[in-house]
Scaffold this motif. Structure first.
Motif, PDB file in Angstrom:
ATOM      1  N   MET A 196     -58.903  36.167  -3.217  1.00 51.35           N
ATOM      2  CA  MET A 196     -60.242  35.659  -3.531  1.00 51.35           C
ATOM      3  C   MET A 196     -61.135  36.793  -4.017  1.00 51.35           C
ATOM      4  SD  MET A 196     -60.806  32.998  -0.364  1.00 51.35           S
ATOM      5  CE  MET A 196     -62.369  32.318  -0.950  1.00 51.35           C
ATOM      6  N   TYR A 242     -60.232  37.571  -7.501  1.00 50.73           N
ATOM      7  CA  TYR A 242     -60.718  36.517  -8.398  1.00 50.73           C
ATOM      8  C   TYR A 242     -62.195  36.734  -8.728  1.00 50.73           C
ATOM      9  CZ  TYR A 242     -61.955  31.844 -10.066  1.00 50.73           C
ATOM     10  OH  TYR A 242     -62.425  30.789 -10.810  1.00 50.73           O
ATOM     11  N   LEU A 261     -59.756  27.590 -11.883  1.00 50.47           N
ATOM     12  CA  LEU A 261     -59.168  27.254 -10.584  1.00 50.47           C
ATOM     13  C   LEU A 261     -58.372  25.951 -10.595  1.00 50.47           C
ATOM     14  CD1 LEU A 261     -61.671  28.170  -7.733  1.00 50.47           C
ATOM     15  CD2 LEU A 261     -59.562  29.300  -8.395  1.00 50.47           C
ATOM     16  N   SER A 315     -59.907  30.460   2.547  1.00 43.80           N
ATOM     17  CA  SER A 315     -58.733  31.073   1.923  1.00 43.80           C
ATOM     18  C   SER A 315     -57.609  30.065   1.722  1.00 43.80           C
ATOM     19  CB  SER A 315     -58.242  32.258   2.774  1.00 43.80           C
ATOM     20  OG  SER A 315     -57.858  31.828   4.069  1.00 43.80           O
ATOM     21  N   THR A 331     -57.981  26.848   1.137  1.00 45.79           N
ATOM     22  CA  THR A 331     -58.373  26.007   0.007  1.00 45.79           C
ATOM     23  C   THR A 331     -58.132  26.727  -1.315  1.00 45.79           C
ATOM     24  OG1 THR A 331     -60.070  24.965   1.387  1.00 45.79           O
ATOM     25  CG2 THR A 331     -60.268  24.679  -0.995  1.00 45.79           C
ATOM     26  N   PHE A 332     -58.458  28.010  -1.333  1.00 49.53           N
ATOM     27  CA  PHE A 332     -58.256  28.788  -2.556  1.00 49.53           C
ATOM     28  C   PHE A 332     -56.777  28.849  -2.922  1.00 49.53           C
ATOM     29  CE2 PHE A 332     -57.632  32.674  -4.993  1.00 49.53           C
ATOM     30  CZ  PHE A 332     -58.639  32.588  -5.934  1.00 49.53           C
ATOM     31  N   GLU A 333     -55.921  29.062  -1.940  1.00 55.47           N
ATOM     32  CA  GLU A 333     -54.487  29.149  -2.206  1.00 55.47           C
ATOM     33  C   GLU A 333     -53.925  27.807  -2.659  1.00 55.47           C
ATOM     34  OE1 GLU A 333     -52.616  31.847  -2.389  1.00 55.47           O
ATOM     35  OE2 GLU A 333     -54.436  32.994  -1.995  1.00 55.47           O
ATOM     36  N   ARG A 354     -55.642  25.380  -3.993  1.00 60.11           N
ATOM     37  CA  ARG A 354     -56.411  24.843  -5.118  1.00 60.11           C
ATOM     38  C   ARG A 354     -56.770  23.374  -4.896  1.00 60.11           C
ATOM     39  NH1 ARG A 354     -55.996  29.716  -5.986  1.00 60.11           N
ATOM     40  NH2 ARG A 354     -55.831  30.679  -8.052  1.00 60.11           N
ATOM     41  N   MET A 373     -65.047  26.820   0.620  1.00 59.75           N
ATOM     42  CA  MET A 373     -64.564  27.849  -0.292  1.00 59.75           C
ATOM     43  C   MET A 373     -65.673  28.306  -1.242  1.00 59.75           C
ATOM     44  SD  MET A 373     -61.691  27.624  -3.275  1.00 59.75           S
ATOM     45  CE  MET A 373     -62.928  26.832  -4.310  1.00 59.75           C
ATOM     46  N   THR A 374     -66.432  27.348  -1.778  1.00 59.10           N
ATOM     47  CA  THR A 374     -67.517  27.692  -2.689  1.00 59.10           C
ATOM     48  C   THR A 374     -68.564  28.558  -2.002  1.00 59.10           C
ATOM     49  OG1 THR A 374     -67.172  25.581  -3.820  1.00 59.10           O
ATOM     50  CG2 THR A 374     -69.243  26.735  -4.250  1.00 59.10           C
ATOM     51  N   LEU A 424     -67.380  32.164  -1.521  1.00 62.73           N
ATOM     52  CA  LEU A 424     -67.490  32.941  -2.758  1.00 62.73           C
ATOM     53  C   LEU A 424     -68.948  33.259  -3.075  1.00 62.73           C
ATOM     54  CD1 LEU A 424     -64.879  30.951  -4.886  1.00 62.73           C
ATOM     55  CD2 LEU A 424     -64.584  33.265  -3.949  1.00 62.73           C
TER      56      LEU A 424
END
Length: 388
Positions: A58, A61, A89, A102, A104-106, A108, A118-119, A122
Motif C-alpha cells: 500500500m 502504491y 485498483l 491491507s 482489502t487492498f490485496e 481488490r 482502505m480508502t 490511504l
C-alpha cells in the motif's frame, strides 16, 4: 444494518456495514454488566490498530501511483482517481466478509465497510482530513441460514488539512467518496459518525460473520470488543445477546438484550430477539408486551411477504407466490434472493422470459462472487431451454 426475526422461530443477529476511523479509542472507565467471559474460551486477540495499518504494498502504491499525480494536482482528486479508475485498483464489491485495509487492498474487493476502511487508511497516510457519514434510510436485509441481517450504508468525506485542529475543514474542498454510483447517493440524508461508534460497528461486523460461521467463541470476543469501544452502540448488545443465546446462556442473553433496550427502547431488533428469547424460555406473558410494542413499530417485518411466498411455493400455489415475492421486491428491490425466488415462481408457471429477467436481476444484485456465479449459471441454463 440491524437484524431481527420474522415468522421463523429463530434468533437473528446483526450485521452493520459502515466505515472505520484511523485511531483506536480508549476503553471506558466502567463496562456494562453484560459480559460472561468465563463461558467462552479465549479465541483471538483483537488489535484495533491493525484495522487501518498500511502494508508495504500500500505504501508503494501511494508513492508510485498516487503521489506521482499529487505533484501536479489536488491530492483528494489523485486519491479519488486512483480508486475509481478501472485501469488502476479495479475494486470490486464483495460482501462475503469485512476486511481490514491491507486485506482489502490485496483482494481488490470488499463490502462497503472494507472499501471505506482502505480508502481512509490511504487518505490518512496522505495527511488528508477524513469524516465518516452514515447514509440514513439505507438499510437492506439479507439472510444466511437461519439468521437475518440488516445492512446500512456509509461513505467518507475527504477535506483539505488546514492546521492541527481536527475539526477545521475547508468546506469548498470537500469530496465525498462513495462506492455506490453517484446517482444512487445524490440527495441522500447523512449523519456524521464518530470514531468510537465506527470502530464498534466494524468489530460487530466481525462478530456477526464469525457467528454465522459457527465460531461462537470468536464471535463473543468480537462483540465484547465492540461494546468496549462504544458502550452506547445498541447493535453490539443485540449481537452479544444472540451469541449468548446460541451458546445456551439464556439468563445472560436476556440480561444483555434487556440492557440494550434500556438504551434504545424502540429498537425493533432488540425487541424481537428479547421477545423470542422469553417465549423460548417459557415466559410468554413477559414476551407479550414486547410483541405488542413491536407490532406498533413494525406491522409488517422484513421478509414477511417473502416467507409467505415460500409457503405458497411449497403448496404449489405459484401465482400467489409470485404475487407475494413481488410485494417483497417492492419494499426492497435490491436483494438478490427475492428476485431468485420470483424467477422460480415464474419458471413453474411456464413464464420463462420473466424468469430470465428476474434471474438477471438476482445476478446483478448479488453480494458475493459465488452468488454471482451461481445465478449466471442458472440463467445460462434457462436461456438454453428452447421456447416455442
Amino acid at each position: 444494518m440491524h437484524p431481527y426475526l420474522v415468522s421463523a422461530r429463530r434468533l437473528a443477529t446483526l450485521l452493520l456495514c459502515t466505515t472505520l476511523a484511523a485511531c483506536a479509542v480508549a476503553p471506558p472507565a466502567s463496562l456494562p454488566p453484560v459480559f460472561t467471559d468465563s463461558a467462552f474460551a479465549p479465541a483471538i486477540t483483537i488489535d484495533a490498530n491493525q484495522v487501518f495499518a498500511l502494508s508495504e504494498r500500500m505504501r508503494q502504491y501511494l508513492q508510485t501511483d498516487v503521489n506521482r499525480t499529487v505533484r501536479t494536482g489536488n491530492p483528494r482528486v489523485a486519491l479519488y482517481n486512483a480508486l475509481y479508475d478501472k485501469r488502476q485498483l479495479k475494486l470490486e464489491y464483495d460482501a462475503s466478509m469485512t476486511r481490514n485495509a491491507s486485506q482489502t487492498f490485496e483482494a481488490r474487493s470488499g463490502n462497503c465497510l472494507s472499501l471505506v476502511i482502505m480508502t481512509a487508511a490511504l487518505a490518512h497516510a496522505m495527511n488528508l482530513n477524513v469524516r465518516y457519514q452514515e447514509v440514513l434510510g439505507e438499510e437492506n436485509w439479507s439472510r444466511s441460514g437461519d439468521m437475518y441481517f440488516v445492512a446500512g450504508h456509509v461513505n467518507l468525506v475527504l477535506g483539505r488539512h488546514l492546521d492541527d485542529n481536527p475539526g477545521n475543514y475547508d468546506a469548498r474542498g470537500m469530496m465525498v467518496i462513495d462506492f455506490l454510483p453517484s446517482n444512487d447517493v445524490a440527495g441522500y440524508r447523512t449523519r456524521e459518525i464518530d470514531e468510537a461508534t465506527i470502530l464498534a460497528m466494524y468489530m460487530n461486523n466481525r462478530a456477526a460473520e464469525t457467528l454465522s460461521a459457527g465460531q461462537l467463541d470468536q464471535a463473543y470476543w468480537w462483540a465484547r470488543a465492540a461494546i468496549v469501544q462504544d458502550p452506547s452502540f445498541s447493535g453490539a448488545y443485540n449481537t452479544l445477546g444472540v451469541i449468548q443465546f446460541r451458546h445456551g446462556d439464556l439468563a445472560a442473553a436476556r440480561q444483555t438484550l434487556a440492557y440494550g433496550l434500556t438504551r434504545t427502547p424502540d429498537n425493533t431488533v432488540l425487541l424481537a430477539n428479547l421477545a423470542q428469547l422469553l417465549e423460548t424460555a417459557g415466559l410468554p406473558e413477559q414476551a407479550r408486551p414486547l410483541r405488542q410494542r413491536l407490532l406498533a413499530l413494525q406491522p409488517q417485518p422484513p421478509f414477511h411477504y417473502f416467507n409467505l411466498g415460500r409457503a405458497a411455493m411449497e403448496k404449489g400455489e405459484y401465482a400467489e407466490a409470485a404475487r407475494l415475492f413481488g410485494k417483497e421486491i417492492a419494499r426492497d428491490p435490491y436483494y438478490h434472493e427475492f428476485h431468485f425466488w420470483l424467477a422460480q415462481a415464474y419458471a413453474r408457471l411456464g413464464q420463462l422470459p420473466l424468469a430470465g429477467q428476474q434471474l438477471a436481476l438476482a445476478m446483478d444484485n448479488s453480494l458475493t462472487r459465488n452468488e454471482h456465479s451461481l445465478y449466471a449459471a442458472k440463467l445460462q441454463r434457462l436461456q438454453a431451454i428452447p421456447t416455442h
